[in-house]
Design an enzyme around this catalytic site. Structure first.
Site, PDB file in Angstrom:
ATOM      1  CE1 TYR A 164      -4.066   1.981   0.717  1.00 32.76           C
ATOM      2  CE2 TYR A 164      -2.722   3.067   2.379  1.00 32.76           C
ATOM      3  CZ  TYR A 164      -3.879   3.016   1.614  1.00 32.76           C
ATOM      4  OH  TYR A 164      -4.839   3.991   1.748  1.00 32.76           O
ATOM      5  CE  LYS A 168      -3.600   4.867  -1.495  1.00 30.35           C
ATOM      6  NZ  LYS A 168      -4.696   5.242  -2.413  1.00 30.35           N
TER       7      LYS A 168
HETATM    8  P1  NAP Z   1     -13.447   2.181   0.847  1.00 32.43           P
HETATM    9  O1  NAP Z   1     -14.462   2.656   1.840  1.00 32.43           O
HETATM   10  O2  NAP Z   1     -12.882   0.810   0.989  1.00 32.43           O
HETATM   11  O3  NAP Z   1     -14.050   2.368  -0.615  1.00 32.43           O
HETATM   12  C1  NAP Z   1     -13.267   2.004  -1.718  1.00 32.43           C
HETATM   13  C2  NAP Z   1     -13.953   2.444  -2.980  1.00 32.43           C
HETATM   14  O4  NAP Z   1     -13.074   2.126  -4.072  1.00 32.43           O
HETATM   15  C3  NAP Z   1     -15.255   1.736  -3.255  1.00 32.43           C
HETATM   16  O5  NAP Z   1     -16.115   2.659  -3.857  1.00 32.43           O
HETATM   17  C4  NAP Z   1     -14.855   0.634  -4.240  1.00 32.43           C
HETATM   18  O6  NAP Z   1     -15.911   0.274  -5.138  1.00 32.43           O
HETATM   19  C5  NAP Z   1     -13.786   1.348  -5.029  1.00 32.43           C
HETATM   20  N1  NAP Z   1     -12.847   0.476  -5.704  1.00 32.43           N
HETATM   21  C6  NAP Z   1     -11.968  -0.416  -5.174  1.00 32.43           C
HETATM   22  N2  NAP Z   1     -11.261  -1.006  -6.139  1.00 32.43           N
HETATM   23  C7  NAP Z   1     -11.703  -0.483  -7.316  1.00 32.43           C
HETATM   24  C8  NAP Z   1     -11.363  -0.689  -8.662  1.00 32.43           C
HETATM   25  N3  NAP Z   1     -10.410  -1.569  -9.011  1.00 32.43           N
HETATM   26  N4  NAP Z   1     -12.021   0.022  -9.611  1.00 32.43           N
HETATM   27  C9  NAP Z   1     -12.973   0.911  -9.285  1.00 32.43           C
HETATM   28  N5  NAP Z   1     -13.339   1.159  -8.007  1.00 32.43           N
HETATM   29  C10 NAP Z   1     -12.704   0.459  -7.041  1.00 32.43           C
HETATM   30  O7  NAP Z   1     -12.178   3.146   0.836  1.00 32.43           O
HETATM   31  P2  NAP Z   1     -11.959   4.617   1.441  1.00 32.43           P
HETATM   32  O8  NAP Z   1     -11.500   4.479   2.822  1.00 32.43           O
HETATM   33  O9  NAP Z   1     -13.093   5.505   1.105  1.00 32.43           O
HETATM   34  O10 NAP Z   1     -10.665   5.028   0.594  1.00 32.43           O
HETATM   35  C11 NAP Z   1     -10.720   5.830  -0.570  1.00 32.43           C
HETATM   36  C12 NAP Z   1      -9.301   6.185  -0.951  1.00 32.43           C
HETATM   37  O11 NAP Z   1      -8.678   6.882   0.124  1.00 32.43           O
HETATM   38  C13 NAP Z   1      -8.420   4.971  -1.240  1.00 32.43           C
HETATM   39  O12 NAP Z   1      -7.539   5.257  -2.303  1.00 32.43           O
HETATM   40  C14 NAP Z   1      -7.640   4.804   0.045  1.00 32.43           C
HETATM   41  O13 NAP Z   1      -6.412   4.156  -0.173  1.00 32.43           O
HETATM   42  C15 NAP Z   1      -7.472   6.242   0.469  1.00 32.43           C
HETATM   43  N6  NAP Z   1      -7.206   6.402   1.902  1.00 32.43           N
HETATM   44  C16 NAP Z   1      -8.116   5.990   2.836  1.00 32.43           C
HETATM   45  C17 NAP Z   1      -7.819   6.162   4.182  1.00 32.43           C
HETATM   46  C18 NAP Z   1      -8.770   5.748   5.286  1.00 32.43           C
HETATM   47  O14 NAP Z   1      -8.366   5.819   6.463  1.00 32.43           O
HETATM   48  N7  NAP Z   1      -9.993   5.359   4.984  1.00 32.43           N
HETATM   49  C19 NAP Z   1      -6.593   6.724   4.549  1.00 32.43           C
HETATM   50  C20 NAP Z   1      -5.705   7.122   3.568  1.00 32.43           C
HETATM   51  C21 NAP Z   1      -6.022   6.957   2.234  1.00 32.43           C
HETATM   52  P3  NAP Z   1     -16.846  -1.041  -4.896  1.00 32.43           P
HETATM   53  O15 NAP Z   1     -17.417  -0.890  -3.529  1.00 32.43           O
HETATM   54  O16 NAP Z   1     -17.882  -0.980  -5.937  1.00 32.43           O
HETATM   55  O17 NAP Z   1     -15.934  -2.215  -5.061  1.00 32.43           O
END
Ligand code: NAP
Length: 252
Positions: A164, A168
């Site tokens: 990861y 990133k």
């Molecule tokens: P999440 O709740 O797990 O949601 C992930 C989203 O990405 C879902 O809409 C999923 O769609 C979609 N997705 C996954 N793989 C995909 C693919 N191959 N093609 C198209 N869509 C895809 O994640 P989140 O926490 O909101 O995270 C969003 C972003 O922020 C990510 O890049 C994550 O790495 C980053 N981030 C998150 C955090 C945190 O603490 N949450 C911290 C730092 C960075 P489906 O549901 O339809 O599969």
């Protein structure tokens, strides 16, 4: 005094925004925030049709415009087909938020090859597949916003997140390089580095262990990240490019 001509800033409703991974979590909040700013929004997701339709429904209920588009950002053919279909709407996609991401945490000796590849494909190939076809139309428009959802983990690393963090950090490198290529064209390219945000992605993290490590003593909300995206996507952020902006409650 010579002042460089600034290109006309397009009206929000004339510029579509594509948010990848917008069916849930941060992406869903970002799609709603950009719609509230007046942009027609493309809500991309991979598999969760019900959740994506809910996001589209919420945007329409609030008076905004949205369509759902299911495709796996890691799949070049699927992205190319989706982009061709989205291109039938004459309004350019001049805001792209590369937010789709997956985490597959494991101590490095136990990291499976398939998980390493899935994480890198989603983040890095996803960025390439989605962003490249949108760049020349942005250049012609002489306006655009590319916003990449990185992570604090990509800046400082994190145990159990070698894949990861590598993905990133790669996205951050791409952000910096592309920002230099596009700066003269009024296209900004920035990365956001969230800390811990309350979404499904971190559902398994023990709250009692992680919250004491966050200086503000709470998780962030998807809406707080979405507000930052909304600002970066706006004309007010025209002088911010090539940056990695942390949103982490002081972590890192
Ligand atoms: P999440 O709740 O797990 O949601 C992930 C989203 O990405 C879902 O809409 C999923 O769609 C979609 N997705 C996954 N793989 C995909 C693919 N191959 N093609 C198209 N869509 C895809 O994640 P989140 O926490 O909101 O995270 C969003 C972003 O922020 C990510 O890049 C994550 O790495 C980053 N981030 C998150 C955090 C945190 O603490 N949450 C911290 C730092 C960075 P489906 O549901 O339809 O599969």
């Amino acid at each position: 005094m010579y002042t460089r001509p600034v290109s006309r800033v397009p009206e929000p409703q004339s510029v579509r925004a594509l948010v990848t991974g917008a069916s849930r979590g941060i992406g869903a909040a970002v799609a709603q925030a950009l719609a509230a700013a007046g942009h027609p929004v493309v809500v991309n997701y991979r598999s969760n049709h019900v959740a994506a339709q809910k996001v589209v429904g919420a945007i329409r209920f609030a008076g905004g415009e949205a369509v759902a588009a299911a495709f796996d950002v890691a799949n070049a053919t699927a992205v190319a087909e989706a982009m061709a279909a989205l291109g039938e709407d004459p309004r350019p996609i001049a805001i792209v938020v590369n937010n789709a991401g997956v985490a597959r945490d494991a101590a490095f000796p136990a990291l499976k090859s398939e998980d390493w590849h899935r994480v890198l494909h989603t983040t890095l190939d996803g960025f390439f597949h989605v962003t490249q076809p949108l760049v020349m139309p942005m250049v012609r428009l002489r306006w655009g916003r590319i916003i990449n959802m990185a992570s604090l983990s990509g800046v400082i690393g994190n145990r159990g997140q070698v894949a990861y963090a590598a993905a990133k950090a790669g996205l951050i490198g791409a952000t910096r390089a592309l920002s230099l290529e596009l700066a003269k064209r009024n296209i900004t390219v920035n990365a956001i580095a969230p800390g811990l945000i309350e979404t499904d992605m971190i559902a398994d993290l023990p709250r009692d262990k992680v919250i004491p490590q966050i200086p503000v003593r709470r998780l962030g909300t998807p809406q707080e990240v979405a507000e930052l995206v909304r600002f970066l996507a706006s004309p007010r952020a025209a002088y911010i490019t090539g940056q990695v902006i942390g949103i982490s409650g002081g972590m890192g």
